[in-house]
Design a protein around this motif. Sequence first.
Motif, short mmCIF file in Angstrom:
data_model
loop_
_atom_site.label_atom_id
_atom_site.label_comp_id
_atom_site.label_asym_id
_atom_site.label_seq_id
_atom_site.Cartn_x
_atom_site.Cartn_y
_atom_site.Cartn_z
N ASP A 115 0.85 -1.19 0.00
CA ASP A 115 0.00 0.00 0.00
C ASP A 115 0.89 1.25 0.00
N ARG A 117 0.40 4.17 1.00
CA ARG A 117 0.37 4.96 2.24
C ARG A 117 1.39 4.41 3.25
N THR A 119 4.10 2.72 2.31
CA THR A 119 5.40 3.05 1.70
C THR A 119 5.82 4.48 2.03
N ALA A 120 4.89 5.43 1.85
CA ALA A 120 5.20 6.84 2.11
C ALA A 120 5.55 7.06 3.58
N THR A 121 4.79 6.43 4.47
CA THR A 121 5.04 6.59 5.91
C THR A 121 6.42 6.06 6.27
N ILE A 274 1.97 11.02 -0.18
CA ILE A 274 0.78 11.17 0.66
C ILE A 274 -0.16 12.21 0.07
N VAL A 277 -1.83 10.69 -3.10
CA VAL A 277 -2.83 9.68 -2.74
C VAL A 277 -4.07 10.36 -2.14
N SER A 278 -3.85 11.35 -1.28
CA SER A 278 -4.96 12.07 -0.66
C SER A 278 -5.80 12.82 -1.69
N PRO A 284 -3.71 4.09 -3.70
CA PRO A 284 -2.79 3.52 -2.72
C PRO A 284 -2.54 2.03 -2.92
N HIS A 285 -3.47 1.39 -3.63
CA HIS A 285 -3.37 -0.05 -3.80
C HIS A 285 -2.75 -0.39 -5.14
#
Length: 291
Positions: A115, A117, A119-121, A274, A277-278, A284-285
């Motif tokens: 996902d 999200r 990865t970004a985190t 992020i 995606v937002s 995200p998938h």
Amino acid sequence: MSWFESLVLGLVQGLTEFLPVSSSAHLRLTAAFSGWKDPGAAFTAITQIGTETAVLIYFRKDIGRIVSAWFRSLLDKAMRQDHDAQMGWLVIVGSIPIGVLGVTLKDQIEGPFRDLRITATMLIVVGVVIGIADRLAARDETGGRHRAPKQRKTLENLGIKDGLVFGLCQACALVPGVSRSGATISGGLFMGYKREAAARYSFLLAIPAVLASGAFEVKDSVSEGHVAWGPTLFATVIAFASGYAVIAWFMKWISNKSFMPFVWYRVALGIVIIALVSAGVLSPHAAESAS
């Protein structure tokens, strides 16, 4: 997967595998930004055989000494005190965590962990961790106004406890966005090792894990027939060539340079992902894996 996709993804794999920026994240992101299908965990594992072949060739003298000393130590007790023989055991010990977790979390690695999200985190969080480790190392190396430089550890100081910690750090890289080299090198810096020592052990430690993972994926792919072998093998060759060039550069660069450029890059990239995606620009998938 087209031949052009395999060329681009092979270059991305080779250029990012040994830098603390996460090659798996960049493969996933390259596909997402280009509108391609996610190359998948199998493609990543197989192309990593190319980059690890580059490690085998670049460190061939070190590896030859370690393997020879390790085998001799099995029969000669006196050889068990040899540093190279001990390094052989430490690479084995350090490979245990990623081996166990890789098998245990296989479904999550190939699914939910990809996902964007997550990865970004991981890009942001681990980037900050690398930055802190880098600052601590720099403080020890340069000293300060009221303190003398502190001598950092070399691989001669590596023991089972530190080897396992290195191994646990490496296992964190099962999550895209963490970075195998970033996690293990920063772990080494926190434990007080020199940059070059941490990087060298990081590269050696990756060999059994990556080659075993690649062999496992090859076996599954042959039996299930879900990999486009021509483009995948082409990407593996490209990853080998570009990866070798990166190792040669990185080992010279790391001895006296800061990790901060990579830290800022990771944080900036994570924030951009992020935001996209937002805003709905990126899903995200992962799309269905390329084949």
